[in-house]
Motif scaffolding. Structure first.
Motif, short mmCIF file in Angstrom:
data_model
loop_
_atom_site.label_atom_id
_atom_site.label_comp_id
_atom_site.label_asym_id
_atom_site.label_seq_id
_atom_site.Cartn_x
_atom_site.Cartn_y
_atom_site.Cartn_z
N GLU A 1 0.82 -1.21 0.00
CA GLU A 1 0.00 0.00 0.00
C GLU A 1 0.86 1.27 0.00
OE1 GLU A 1 -3.87 -1.65 2.53
OE2 GLU A 1 -2.65 -0.05 3.35
N PHE A 2 2.15 1.10 0.22
CA PHE A 2 3.01 2.27 0.43
C PHE A 2 3.99 2.47 -0.72
CE2 PHE A 2 1.68 0.70 4.51
CZ PHE A 2 1.46 1.83 5.30
N ALA A 3 4.52 3.67 -0.79
CA ALA A 3 5.63 3.95 -1.70
C ALA A 3 6.72 4.65 -0.89
CB ALA A 3 5.18 4.82 -2.85
N HIS A 4 7.95 4.26 -1.14
CA HIS A 4 9.08 4.92 -0.49
C HIS A 4 9.27 6.28 -1.16
CE1 HIS A 4 13.42 5.60 0.36
NE2 HIS A 4 13.10 5.03 1.50
N ALA A 5 9.67 7.27 -0.39
CA ALA A 5 9.75 8.62 -0.98
C ALA A 5 11.03 9.35 -0.60
CB ALA A 5 8.52 9.43 -0.58
N GLY A 6 12.12 8.61 -0.42
CA GLY A 6 13.43 9.25 -0.23
C GLY A 6 13.69 9.72 1.18
N GLU A 7 14.82 10.39 1.32
CA GLU A 7 15.27 10.82 2.65
C GLU A 7 14.34 11.88 3.24
OE1 GLU A 7 19.55 11.08 2.64
OE2 GLU A 7 19.47 12.59 4.22
N ALA A 8 14.21 11.82 4.55
CA ALA A 8 13.30 12.75 5.23
C ALA A 8 14.05 13.96 5.77
CB ALA A 8 12.59 12.04 6.37
N HIS A 9 13.29 14.96 6.18
CA HIS A 9 13.82 16.16 6.85
C HIS A 9 14.75 16.97 5.96
CE1 HIS A 9 11.86 14.87 10.46
NE2 HIS A 9 12.49 13.70 10.42
N ILE A 10 14.50 16.96 4.68
CA ILE A 10 15.23 17.87 3.80
C ILE A 10 14.25 18.97 3.44
CG2 ILE A 10 16.38 18.14 1.57
CD1 ILE A 10 17.05 15.08 1.87
N VAL A 11 14.46 20.13 4.02
CA VAL A 11 13.47 21.20 3.87
C VAL A 11 13.79 22.04 2.63
CG1 VAL A 11 12.38 23.17 4.99
CG2 VAL A 11 13.16 21.22 6.35
N ARG A 12 12.79 22.24 1.83
CA ARG A 12 12.98 23.05 0.63
C ARG A 12 13.08 24.52 1.04
NH1 ARG A 12 9.71 25.82 -3.21
NH2 ARG A 12 10.49 25.53 -5.34
#
Lengths: 104, 189, 987
Positions: free
Chosen positions: A17-28
């Motif tokens: 049900e999920f998709a991986h979406a890369g590294e977290a806590h990288i604020v644009r």
């Protein structure tokens, strides 16, 4: 196939049900910040990732569920999820991750 | 010139799913609305629309012939009979000037299949990896999930009855998997 | 009953004789027999030839660990399966089985010359031999290897069987139905847990089926088994699954169970599922997989008739088959004595027990002498003789050097026991080395999983039963009478008077790896067992080294002078045993192999015999050939008809996203390079989307339906990724915006009408929309009705002609299409497919994202700087577009190409150079991205990405095609047709 705890559904759900979406806590950076950034700084933001060995913060998307993006601490050596948490929560400290691991 | 505009679901229920321990039936034309409401406005919007908008993700409420289910933190799907609820979209649309919300008509996006019979849960489990025991997936639960490669909306309407909806072009695949399982035979016990 | 059958033994049904054939000869067995047990009952041991040396081989084991006895079973067209273990294939009436890897026959095999010349086939033989010259690789070496190597034949026909798969859940999954598994199941069932108990064999019971002298709670083991199974099958919370292999253990206690449903049935009915993959999520997994007996490594240990002692025991107890008349038992473990005694008690002469150990329990020696069996203490077997069946064995006394030849027709070996760690290792549980018994044991679990009984190194029935009960949640302790399982000694290398080079002591029977090969690998510098494995191929055959891994490890560690744990253990990976592709596919075959999305209008196109092409997971009408037309003529006709009068095109696959909310315009401004605030309600605009890196990601026309509502269209293939891209930014970067996204792709069917008569066609059927050019100009959208159905009507054109896109509810799409087609006959309305759509847009120079762009093309590169807002402070991609690399000279630009010979249609993908006479490798400037014959212009047209293309206007470039053919083309602006856009406004 993992069971992943979705912090919005508050349920463990199958990985498909999920998709991986890369590294977290990288604020644009916002518009003002962007214009002040050097090309090198911008490249750093765009292209450089930690690819950490061990406990790593990453983003997941419950696309075939509640449709929410959320964050997870997952250990890239053992493949185990340590904890998932809602988008917007701060990056957990190492001490916090340790506590989670110990079930505190 | 007069033209007869007939509805065409583009898919049929094969014979093997018309009898046996689980039967499948296509849902006809329905009103389907995707409703998004900021949590602060949920109760007022629900009241104004005369709907129940459950606060918990995965919970459905069925009142008369109208089903509303909470699919995400600020997301509800509303499914009802077309002739009775044709005006619901306009009503919700008007409210959106007053409250922080949105409504989108997705009536024709989905094909719904009603599964009934003692093997209904087994049929869902052909493609859906969720645990369907009553404790984990009680009657009234409604959620988006997957049926192998097809995203679906799964609603348990009874111990032995489910409604599965998928996007229109996925329906032959979803129903095809069901038919393959029915042809192959159900679990013996 | 034949001379090798023993009455009163076994689970086979002697009332039901079964006839089957092996290598075209008919044999009789009984219901419940495997091919191996039935052949052994007929005195046949030779069942196959080995992989490399083509040596004659018989069964070594009695179950799924079997390395040697591989057969092919054929049952009609599309139903040939090779590499099946004869030891697990149940016979049925009329079964046709054949041996493998032999030519011309099993008895005489031409490839056996490999055996004679085996000194030339050492470890790493293939790596060392088939190297040079290079010209031999595909002409000589590959055919040679393909001919000589390999096991059974690959099927050449489409599989006629059907397969299935289903998900399942349980509280407790128990793998293995021996004493540990059954005791666990009983205990867990009593605790009201939902239990699934699986066993790969046809009969549940595991070692209980082969232990006539064991008594449990006062009852013979077989009776206890029967009673227990009866109780379990009555319990509503227990599912018993025989013939079901747990093939893999995956994350979070997810286990794949492959259930074989028809391979044992004499008659197949239509649609009967052959194998079903149960994908089980368990609350807890109990592994009670038992242990596999270890062969001893000695010269000639691969002769037919040489087998594991436990296998001989199984053949006797499970199938009532004596594996021979005279057997020599060669062991280094106590357990083989029990096997020897059971066989002796069944009138199989035990010619000798040869025990490599010095210290042996005296009780065993006494029991042996009671039966008149000689025990040779501290001696070994140093060789066997016999060609297709062992005929004698040579006993060697390493102390005195004495040799003695002893006549026998079978040799039963036992080098100890290897606990089955396979699933435990799949689950990434850690293992620990047990130096005393020379085995690895489960250590720390990584999943909610526990290993019990022999698979945990706890041998014996009582230990297994009590562990099962405890792990299942019970407290029962069993009263058990059983023979001593005992202990053993591990011999990494057995003494012999023969030179190592003269011995053929096999470690891996299936891949023909000998002790010598492993030692050679170590001498040649391999230090890790993983490398030794790959170099020697030990453990790499279809049996995955179930009988050979630990022997190989012992030999390698000794040769290295290290402890086994320092050398390692090769990793077990799923599947546990070879599993059919069918089982993994399940129902997902043929039409269900993958999703093929079809539009609401697809059925009409099919009726019209359209040719289809896949676009992503959609299938779309490619062109609509009339009788006698090829693609070229059909497309030329479709193009001309559209430009001259009217064409209709099914655009339903276009992605559609409804962007709704008070901040909708703000959000659009962030996601697209161009501005949206100024777009009036009822107007539409072409939008270009970049990724954060500044490269073109998608494009499409967007209509503003209301202040707070945009109808966004995306490319067909791009819809899912654009939705994700938008949802990601909305949730994670711009959560302050009050706006929501809903995919409406499949809510609408979209019919594109292009051509000067487009307006005339729809006018009579449209209500509530003023279609006049003044009221409804190009790039506008209106809501109204068509044929009484709600429509969102776009005036938009992807062809350069006057165009409309009629959005109607999907379920009415076909009806509306048919009505328009009927009404359009007066304009010779022409349905067209994706090819004509591509030609028409290329004539206008409209890009196709993913064809004319490839993820490295910026809006500037594509000649679309006009669509990048300079005023907006922020949009996704803005900052990257200012990076020096994206603005530097030397980037590839999208330009048009006109060939010198207008009849030449360039090949898409062809490379472009400035000078075709330069030496190879040429300096390539770019490539052709789109290229078509334009019927309207009477010339070919092309688009290309070319280095500094914008500066090369009117330059001549070259497209070398090989074989001396070089095309010449002039660089032009990529708008070939109606550059002023006048045709959009034909009245």
């Amino acid at each position: 196939m993992f069971l992943i705890h979705c912090p919005y559904c508050d349920e463990k759900r199958p990985e498909t049900e999920f998709a991986h979406a890369g590294e977290a806590h990288i604020v644009r950076p916002n518009a003002a910040e962007q214009s002040e950034m050097t090309d090198a700084q911008w490249s750093e933001f765009m292209f450089i990732r930690d690819n950490k060995r061990g406990d790593s913060c990453e983003r997941w998307w419950h696309v075939n569920g509640c449709n929410m993006f959320f964050n997870a601490v997952r250990n890239t050596v053992t493949d185990k999820f340590v904890k998932t948490y809602k988008m917007g929560a701060k990056r957990p400290s190492n001490a916090q991750i340790q506590k989670w691991k110990e079930g505190v | 010139m007069s033209y007869d505009m007939k509805i065409d679901l583009g898919v049929e229920i094969p014979e093997v799913l018309q009898s046996g321990p689980v039967t499948a039936e296509l849902l006809g034309e329905k009103v389907r609305l995707s409703l998004r409401v900021k949590s602060a406005d949920r109760t007022v919007v629900a009241k104004a629309l005369g709907l129940t908008l459950p606060a918990k993700i995965g919970v459905a409420s069925t009142k008369a012939d109208l089903m509303t289910a909470c699919l995400g933190p600020d997301e509800w799907i509303v499914i009802g009979e077309t002739d009775k609820h044709a005006g619901l979209y306009e009503k919700a649309h008007k409210l959106s000037t007053k409250y922080v919300m949105s409504v989108t008509d997705v009536s024709y996006r989905n094909i719904g299949v009603v599964l009934t019979g003692q093997a209904a849960a087994e049929m869902v489990n052909v493609g859906c990896p969720l645990d369907l025991c009553l404790e984990a997936f009680p009657v009234g639960k409604c959620t988006r999930t997957v049926y192998e490669a097809s995203p679906i909306l799964l609603h348990r309407t009874g111990e032995d009855s489910f409604v599965m909806e998928c996007w229109r072009s996925f329906a032959p695949y979803m129903i095809g998997l069901m038919a393959a399982h029915a042809r192959g035979g159900f679990r013996s016990n | 009953m034949g001379e090798f059958r023993r009455a009163g033994r076994g689970l086979i049904n002697k009332d039901n004789p079964v006839h089957f054939s092996f290598d075209c000869k008919t044999y009789q067995g009984y219901e419940g027999d495997t091919i191996a047990s039935a052949l052994l009952a007929n005195g046949v041991h030779l069942m196959g030839r080995s992989f490399k040396y083509h040596r004659p081989r018989g069964p070594v084991g009695s179950g799924f660990e079997e390395p040697n006895a591989l057969v092919t079973v054929t049952r009609g067209k599309g139903r040939m399966t090779s590499n099946l273990r004869a030891t697990t294939m149940e016979i049925y009436s009329g079964m046709e089985a054949s041996s493998q890897n032999r030519w011309p026959s099993l008895g005489f095999d031409a490839g056996a010359f490999n055996n004679t010349f085996s000194m030339f086939f050492p470890a790493g033989f293939y790596n060392k031999t088939f190297m040079w010259p290079k010209s031999f690789w595909d002409k000589v070496y590959e055919p040679f290897i393909r001919n000589m190597a390999g096991l059974g034949p690959a099927p050449t026909e489409v599989d006629a069987d059907v397969y299935g798969s289903v998900y399942g859940h349980c509280d407790v999954l128990i793998v293995g139905s021996g004493p540990a598994g059954l005791a666990a199941a009983i205990a867990a069932a009593k605790k009201d847990q939902s239990v699934i108990l699986v066993d790969e064999n046809a009969e549940l019971g595991g070692s209980l089926n082969s232990s006539p002298s064991v008594v449990i709670d006062g009852k013979p083991a077989s009776e206890w088994r029967h009673k227990t199974l009866k109780a379990l099958s009555k319990a509503s919370n227990v599912t018993l699954m025989a013939r079901t292999t747990a093939v893999g253990y995956y994350h979070d206690d997810f286990v794949g169970l492959s259930e074989r449903l028809t391979d044992h049935l004499p008659i197949l009915e239509g649609n009967q599922i052959r194998e079903k993959l149960h994908r089980i999520r368990a609350g807890k997994v109990i592994l009670a997989q038992g242990a596999i007996e270890r062969p001893l490594v000695f010269d000639g240990n691969d002769k037919p008739g040489v087998m594991l002692a436990s296998a001989a025991q199984d053949y006797l107890n499970v199938y009532g088959v004596a594996v021979g008349k005279e057997a020599v038992v060669f062991t280094s473990h106590d357990s083989a004595y029990t096997a020897a005694f059971e066989l002796a008690d069944a009138n199989i002469r035990i010619a000798a027990i040869v025990d490599a150990r010095i210290y042996i329990p005296t009780s065993l020696i006494t029991m042996a002498s009671d039966r008149g069996i000689d025990v040779h203490v501290g001696k070994v077997l140093s060789g066997t003789s016999g060609k297709k069946r062992v005929s004698s064995a040579e006993i060697y006394d390493p102390t005195s050097g004495a040799k003695e030849t002893i006549k026998c027709d079978s040799v039963l070996m036992c080098g100890g026991w290897t606990p089955s760690l396979h699933l435990w290792s799949h689950s990434k549980g850690s293992i620990k080395w047990d130096a005393e018994t020379g085995v690895y044991l489960p250590d720390v679990a990584n999943e909610n999983c526990v290993s019990i009984g022999a698979s945990n190194g706890d041998f014996g029935f009582k230990a297994a039963l009590d562990a099962g009960s405890k792990i299942g949640g019970g407290r029962k302790t069993y009263t058990v009478e059983e023979p001593i399982f005992g202990t053993g000694e591990v011999f990494s290398s057995l003494p012999s008077y023969k030179k190592s080079s003269k011995q053929k002591a096999f470690v891996d029977f299936q891949n023909d790896v000998t002790e010598k090969d492993i030692k050679l690998a170590v001498r040649e510098g391999f230090r890790s067992i993983e490398h030794v494995k790959r170099y020697t191929t030990n453990g790499m055959a279809t049996d995955q080294g179930k009988t050979s891994n630990l022997n190989a490890l012992e030999i390698a560690s000794k040769a290295l002078g290290k402890e086994a744990p320092q050398v390692g253990l090769t990793t077990f990976r799923p599947p546990y045993t070879p599993t059919t592709f069918g089982a993994f596919c399940g129902y997902k075959m043929d039409d269900l192999f993958e999703v093929t999305r079809k539009t609401p209008i697809d059925a009409w196109a099919e009726q019209q015999r359209a040719v289809f092409e896949p676009v992503g997971v959609w299938r779309r009408a490619w062109y609509f050939p009339k009788a006698g037309e090829d693609m070229h003529t059909a497309v030329a006709r479709e193009c001309k008809a559209t430009r001259d009068s009217l064409g209709m095109f099914d655009a339903s696959t276009l992605g559609k996203i409804e962007v709704v909310g008070p901040d909708a315009a703000k959000f659009m401004n962030k996601m697209y390079t161009n501005p949206w605030g100024s777009l009036k309600v009822g107007a539409a605009r072409y939008g270009l989307m970049c990724r954060e890196d500044g490269y073109i990601y998608d494009d499409g026309v967007v209509g503003r339906i209301a202040e707070d509502r945009f109808h966004v269209t995306t490319t067909t293939g791009g819809a899912p990724r654009v939705y994700r891209h938008m949802e990601d930014y909305l949730q994670t970067e711009f959560p302050e915006l009050d706006v929501w996204l809903t995919s409406t792709t499949e809510h609408w069917a979209v019919i594109a009408l292009n051509g000067p008569n487009a307006r005339k066609l729809i006018e009579p059927f449209v209500e509530g929309i003023d279609l006049s050019p003044e009221a409804f100009p190009h790039m506008n959208v209106r809501e109204g009705k068509i044929f009484g159905l709600p429509t969102r009507l776009f005036r938009v054109s992807f062809s350069g002609e006057l165009g409309f896109e009629v959005n109607v509810p999907a379920q009415y799409g076909k009806a509306v299409w048919e009505a328009l087609y009927e009404a359009g006959q007066q304009y010779d309305i022409t349905p067209y497919g994706t090819e004509t759509m591509h030609v028409l847009r290329a004539e206008k120079g409209f890009i196709i994202v993913g064809q004319d762009t490839d993820g490295t093309v910026t809006p500037q590169d594509a000649g679309m700087s006009w669509i990048v807002s300079k005023k907006k402070k922020d949009f996704v991609g803005k900052r990257s577009l200012a990076r020096p690399d994206l603005t530097a000279d030397g980037r590839k630009h999208l330009i048009g190409l006109l060939t010198e010979d207008s009849n030449v249609v360039l090949e898409e993908g062809a490379h472009i150079v400035a000078d075709p006479n330069q030496p190879i490798p040429m300096d390539m400037l770019g490539h052709v991205t789109s290229s078509y014959w334009s019927e309207s212009l009477g010339t070919s047209v092309a688009m290309a990405l070319v280095k500094d293309g914008f500066k090369r206007m009117d330059e001549t470039l070259y497209i070398p095609m090989g074989g001396g053919i070089v095309h010449k083309a002039k660089v032009v602006k990529p708008v070939f047709y109606d550059p002023k856009g006048e045709r959009l406004n034909v009245v």
